[in-house]
Design a protein around this motif. Structure first.
Motif, PDB file in Angstrom:
ATOM      1  N   ASP A  95       0.829  -1.206   0.000  1.00 27.40           N
ATOM      2  CA  ASP A  95       0.000   0.000   0.000  1.00 27.40           C
ATOM      3  C   ASP A  95       0.862   1.254   0.000  1.00 27.40           C
ATOM      4  O   ASP A  95       0.578   2.213  -0.721  1.00 27.40           O
ATOM      5  CB  ASP A  95      -0.932   0.005   1.225  1.00 27.40           C
ATOM      6  N   THR A  96       1.926   1.246   0.816  1.00 25.72           N
ATOM      7  CA  THR A  96       2.818   2.400   0.867  1.00 25.72           C
ATOM      8  C   THR A  96       3.506   2.589  -0.479  1.00 25.72           C
ATOM      9  O   THR A  96       3.617   3.710  -0.985  1.00 25.72           O
ATOM     10  CB  THR A  96       3.878   2.219   1.965  1.00 25.72           C
ATOM     11  N   ARG A  97       3.966   1.497  -1.074  1.00 30.54           N
ATOM     12  CA  ARG A  97       4.622   1.583  -2.388  1.00 30.54           C
ATOM     13  C   ARG A  97       3.671   2.143  -3.434  1.00 30.54           C
ATOM     14  O   ARG A  97       4.029   3.019  -4.224  1.00 30.54           O
ATOM     15  CB  ARG A  97       5.132   0.214  -2.820  1.00 30.54           C
ATOM     16  N   ASN A  98       2.457   1.627  -3.449  1.00 35.94           N
ATOM     17  CA  ASN A  98       1.471   2.109  -4.415  1.00 35.94           C
ATOM     18  C   ASN A  98       1.141   3.580  -4.178  1.00 35.94           C
ATOM     19  O   ASN A  98       0.953   4.345  -5.122  1.00 35.94           O
ATOM     20  CB  ASN A  98       0.204   1.266  -4.349  1.00 35.94           C
ATOM     21  N   GLN A  99       1.065   3.988  -2.905  1.00 35.20           N
ATOM     22  CA  GLN A  99       0.780   5.382  -2.583  1.00 35.20           C
ATOM     23  C   GLN A  99       1.906   6.282  -3.087  1.00 35.20           C
ATOM     24  O   GLN A  99       1.648   7.343  -3.659  1.00 35.20           O
ATOM     25  CB  GLN A  99       0.608   5.537  -1.074  1.00 35.20           C
ATOM     26  N   ALA A 104       3.572  10.294  -7.036  1.00 40.90           N
ATOM     27  CA  ALA A 104       4.561  10.759  -8.019  1.00 40.90           C
ATOM     28  C   ALA A 104       3.913  10.970  -9.375  1.00 40.90           C
ATOM     29  O   ALA A 104       4.251  11.917 -10.097  1.00 40.90           O
ATOM     30  CB  ALA A 104       5.708   9.764  -8.120  1.00 40.90           C
ATOM     31  N   LYS A 105       2.995  10.097  -9.739  1.00 35.27           N
ATOM     32  CA  LYS A 105       2.289  10.256 -11.016  1.00 35.27           C
ATOM     33  C   LYS A 105       1.455  11.528 -11.033  1.00 35.27           C
ATOM     34  O   LYS A 105       1.239  12.116 -12.086  1.00 35.27           O
ATOM     35  CB  LYS A 105       1.396   9.045 -11.284  1.00 35.27           C
ATOM     36  N   ARG A 106       0.973  11.937  -9.861  1.00 41.14           N
ATOM     37  CA  ARG A 106       0.199  13.173  -9.765  1.00 41.14           C
ATOM     38  C   ARG A 106       1.088  14.409  -9.839  1.00 41.14           C
ATOM     39  O   ARG A 106       0.589  15.522  -9.903  1.00 41.14           O
ATOM     40  CB  ARG A 106      -0.573  13.204  -8.456  1.00 41.14           C
ATOM     41  N   GLY A 107       2.402  14.196  -9.769  1.00 34.25           N
ATOM     42  CA  GLY A 107       3.326  15.318  -9.866  1.00 34.25           C
ATOM     43  C   GLY A 107       3.766  15.885  -8.533  1.00 34.25           C
ATOM     44  O   GLY A 107       4.338  16.966  -8.470  1.00 34.25           O
ATOM     45  N   ARG A 115       7.407  13.247   3.274  1.00 30.20           N
ATOM     46  CA  ARG A 115       6.745  13.767   4.479  1.00 30.20           C
ATOM     47  C   ARG A 115       5.389  13.106   4.693  1.00 30.20           C
ATOM     48  O   ARG A 115       5.047  12.700   5.804  1.00 30.20           O
ATOM     49  CB  ARG A 115       6.554  15.276   4.357  1.00 30.20           C
ATOM     50  N   ASN A 116       4.606  12.981   3.615  1.00 33.30           N
ATOM     51  CA  ASN A 116       3.257  12.416   3.739  1.00 33.30           C
ATOM     52  C   ASN A 116       3.266  10.928   4.060  1.00 33.30           C
ATOM     53  O   ASN A 116       2.394  10.442   4.774  1.00 33.30           O
ATOM     54  CB  ASN A 116       2.460  12.655   2.456  1.00 33.30           C
ATOM     55  N   CYS A 117       4.244  10.205   3.525  1.00 36.41           N
ATOM     56  CA  CYS A 117       4.279   8.753   3.729  1.00 36.41           C
ATOM     57  C   CYS A 117       5.141   8.352   4.921  1.00 36.41           C
ATOM     58  O   CYS A 117       5.172   7.184   5.293  1.00 36.41           O
ATOM     59  CB  CYS A 117       4.798   8.062   2.471  1.00 36.41           C
ATOM     60  N   GLU A 125      12.921   7.745  -3.518  1.00 35.36           N
ATOM     61  CA  GLU A 125      13.601   7.685  -4.805  1.00 35.36           C
ATOM     62  C   GLU A 125      13.855   6.244  -5.237  1.00 35.36           C
ATOM     63  O   GLU A 125      13.720   5.907  -6.415  1.00 35.36           O
ATOM     64  CB  GLU A 125      14.923   8.457  -4.735  1.00 35.36           C
ATOM     65  N   VAL A 126      14.192   5.396  -4.288  1.00 35.73           N
ATOM     66  CA  VAL A 126      14.405   3.982  -4.621  1.00 35.73           C
ATOM     67  C   VAL A 126      13.099   3.347  -5.081  1.00 35.73           C
ATOM     68  O   VAL A 126      13.066   2.612  -6.075  1.00 35.73           O
ATOM     69  CB  VAL A 126      15.001   3.223  -3.416  1.00 35.73           C
ATOM     70  N   LEU A 127      12.003   3.626  -4.371  1.00 39.46           N
ATOM     71  CA  LEU A 127      10.707   3.068  -4.773  1.00 39.46           C
ATOM     72  C   LEU A 127      10.298   3.538  -6.162  1.00 39.46           C
ATOM     73  O   LEU A 127       9.811   2.749  -6.982  1.00 39.46           O
ATOM     74  CB  LEU A 127       9.632   3.442  -3.755  1.00 39.46           C
ATOM     75  N   LEU A 128      10.527   4.819  -6.454  1.00 37.35           N
ATOM     76  CA  LEU A 128      10.172   5.340  -7.773  1.00 37.35           C
ATOM     77  C   LEU A 128      11.080   4.753  -8.848  1.00 37.35           C
ATOM     78  O   LEU A 128      10.636   4.461  -9.960  1.00 37.35           O
ATOM     79  CB  LEU A 128      10.244   6.866  -7.787  1.00 37.35           C
TER      80      LEU A 128
END
Length: 136
Positions: A95-99, A104-107, A115-117, A125-128
């Motif tokens: 869920d965290t990865r998907n969030q 990031a897709k939203r910009g 901060r939010n996660c 950056e690694v997840l992206l």
């Protein structure tokens, strides 16, 4: 009688010179063929050298980017203020990865996502990066 015929052919200058001319022509053709093969091999070698140099420079740039990313991961996190969310040290769930990917897709910027996660910027950056690799 055969020896006399052979003896006459050796003394016939037209026959001797025509054989020498044929031998010279064959030698010239063989040398031309070998020269053309070496020229093609030299061009191929030069092309491979250029590709090798290009691959080395690409590799060096990729290694530089990877080292930069690793240095970001090894930088200690800034002191967290009382009002800021507490950084989690537990393993990341899907869920965290998907969030992270969705934000990031939203910009949304990496700092805001972290901060939010409740993650470090390096983790985001690694997840992206992993998400980009998964798309390719």
């Amino acid at each position: 009688m055969l020896a006399n015929d052979l003896n006459l052919s050796i003394h016939n200058s037209i026959l001797v010179y025509s054989l020498l001319a044929a031998y010279g022509l064959v030698t010239a053709l063989v040398l031309t063929y070998v020269h053309s093969k070496f020229r093609v091999a030299a061009k191929t070698l030069k092309l491979l050298q250029n590709e090798w140099t290009s691959a080395e420079s690409k590799h060096a740039s990729i290694v530089g980017v990877a080292q930069e990313q690793l240095s970001k991961l090894s930088v200690p996190a800034p002191a967290v203020a009382v009002a800021a969310p507490v950084m989690r040290t537990a393993s990341l769930n899907f869920d965290t990865r998907n969030q992270v990917v969705t934000m990031a897709k939203r910009g949304i910027g990496i700092t805001d996502i972290s901060r939010n996660c409740g993650l470090h910027e390096g983790e985001v950056e690694v997840l992206l990066g992993m998400a980009r690799l998964g798309r390719n």
